[in-house]
Design an enzyme around this catalytic site. Structure first.
Site, PDB file in Angstrom:
ATOM      1  CG  HIS A   1      -8.204  -0.050  -5.209  1.00 23.89           C
ATOM      2  ND1 HIS A   1      -9.101   0.928  -4.524  1.00 23.89           N
ATOM      3  CD2 HIS A   1      -6.865   0.546  -4.507  1.00 23.89           C
ATOM      4  CE1 HIS A   1      -8.647   1.539  -3.906  1.00 23.89           C
ATOM      5  NE2 HIS A   1      -7.534   1.406  -3.475  1.00 23.89           N
TER       6      HIS A   1
ATOM      7  CG  ASP B   1      -2.144   0.987   1.067  1.00 26.89           C
ATOM      8  OD1 ASP B   1      -2.208   1.510  -0.031  1.00 26.89           O
ATOM      9  OD2 ASP B   1      -2.888   0.993   1.931  1.00 26.89           O
TER      10      ASP B   1
END
Length: 343
Positions: A217, A145
């Site tokens: 995403h 991330d």
């Protein structure tokens, strides 16, 4: 440019994020406490310089109106809830945001504790999250991330309002707390997970435009500006979890020079796009529990915030010749000059 708060930097190993509401009548106590925040940070972190302890303090729209006079950041407004075809992004209470981060979890806890102790009964904590680094900067879904975060000059441009603006050095912050359905996620093959995210899981390599699904995403969260270039934001996402409750998730935190950039990403995620009419597929596994929009002003603002009831015009520098002579009966305090609240 005014000195910004530490909204740019590398991801740390730990964080404590606190969202609080301000009690009616607590405005003066909060405003007075702000000037002490820097000293408290120095006191806690002085003996551990390598721990990189820092805190960002930000304010919601309603709190700004209650606490401060003068102009208001133009894009600061209550978080707009989103109700999409399959998933929703709620707006939840929040006047004050404290984002404490460090390489040392104990220092995060100590500073957050001292800040809240200084604020006292003037605030009520409505959400508290203790984040941690998971493996090699992965989230609990197993993917790295923050790969898309800008660096150097690009990070400053993405996160901070430019010098030509009255709120130069400030930053808009949007936060959301997501819970993951790890049982459902782990029941999906790695290949399918990669198509949900838009990156390879092990190597952390973004898929080509041809292979990347439009509802992945990565694809949904790509914003292209008028110049045809991708518009960046600064993310400080942190994993969190509690074994007893079985709740695990990601605390999403994005700093940006314009709140509109992050808001556009959220609208695409929850409301959908032409290529992803049902929204971001990651939301099939992650549920937003909270939502808030805040503004982190420059350091100088916190040290000497403008008092409420002072108009924007009154904050401008004036000369002695411009001060009207008041008669004793008009209640004037005979103030001969006003100090500008922002550089």
């Amino acid at each position: 440019m005014s000195e910004p708060q530490p909204v740019v930097g590398e991801l740390t190993s730990a964080a404590v994020i606190v969202v609080a509401t301000i009690e009616p009548g607590g405005e003066d106590a909060v405003r007075e406490a702000l000037a002490d925040f820097g000293d408290l940070e120095d006191s806690v972190g002085f003996g551990s310089p390598l721990a990189e302890l820092s805190c960002v303090t930000a304010f919601g729209s309603d709190a700004w109106d209650r606490l401060f006079g003068g102009p208001k950041p133009p894009e600061l407004h209550p978080f707009v809830p989103l109700d999409g075809p399959r998933h929703a992004a709620p707006a939840t209470p929040g006047d004050l945001l404290l984002h404490v981060r460090s390489e040392n979890q104990g220092l995060c806890f100590e500073l957050a504790h001292r800040l809240l102790d200084r604020l006292g009964p003037a605030v009520t904590v409505v959400d508290e999250t203790h984040g941690f680094r998971y493996y090699d900067r992965r989230d609990l879904l197993g993917f790295v991330d923050g790969t898309a975060n800008p660096h150097g000059r690009g990070a400053l441009d993405a996160a901070l309002i430019g010098p030509e603006d009255p709120f130069a050095g400030g930053s808009y912050v949007i936060v959301q707390k997501y819970l993951h359905d790890l049982a459902a996620w782990n029941a999906v093959s790695v290949s399918e997970q990669e198509h949900v995210i838009g990156r390879s899981k092990l190597e952390n390599i973004e898929m080509s435009d041809e292979a990347k699904p439009g509802d992945s995403h990565v694809a949904v969260n790509t914003v292209i500006g008028e110049d045809g270039e991708e518009v960046d934001i600064m993310r400080f996402n942190m994993p969190f979890g509690e074994l007893k409750s079985g709740e695990f998730g990601t605390y999403f935190m994005a700093y940006a020079a314009s709140a509109a950039t992050t808001e556009q990403m959220l609208r695409a995620m929850f409301l959908g796009t032409a290529d992803a009419p049902r929204g971001d597929r990651i939301l099939d596994f992650s549920t937003a529990l909270t939502g808030g929009l805040f503004f982190a002003p420059p350091v100088e603002f916190l040290d000497d915030p403008p008092q409420p009831g002072v108009s924007a015009a009154e904050l401008l520098p004036i000369t002695a010749d411009a001060v009207p002579v008041a008669s004793p009966s008009d209640g004037s305090l005979r103030i001969g000059s006003l100090k500008a609240s922002m550089s």
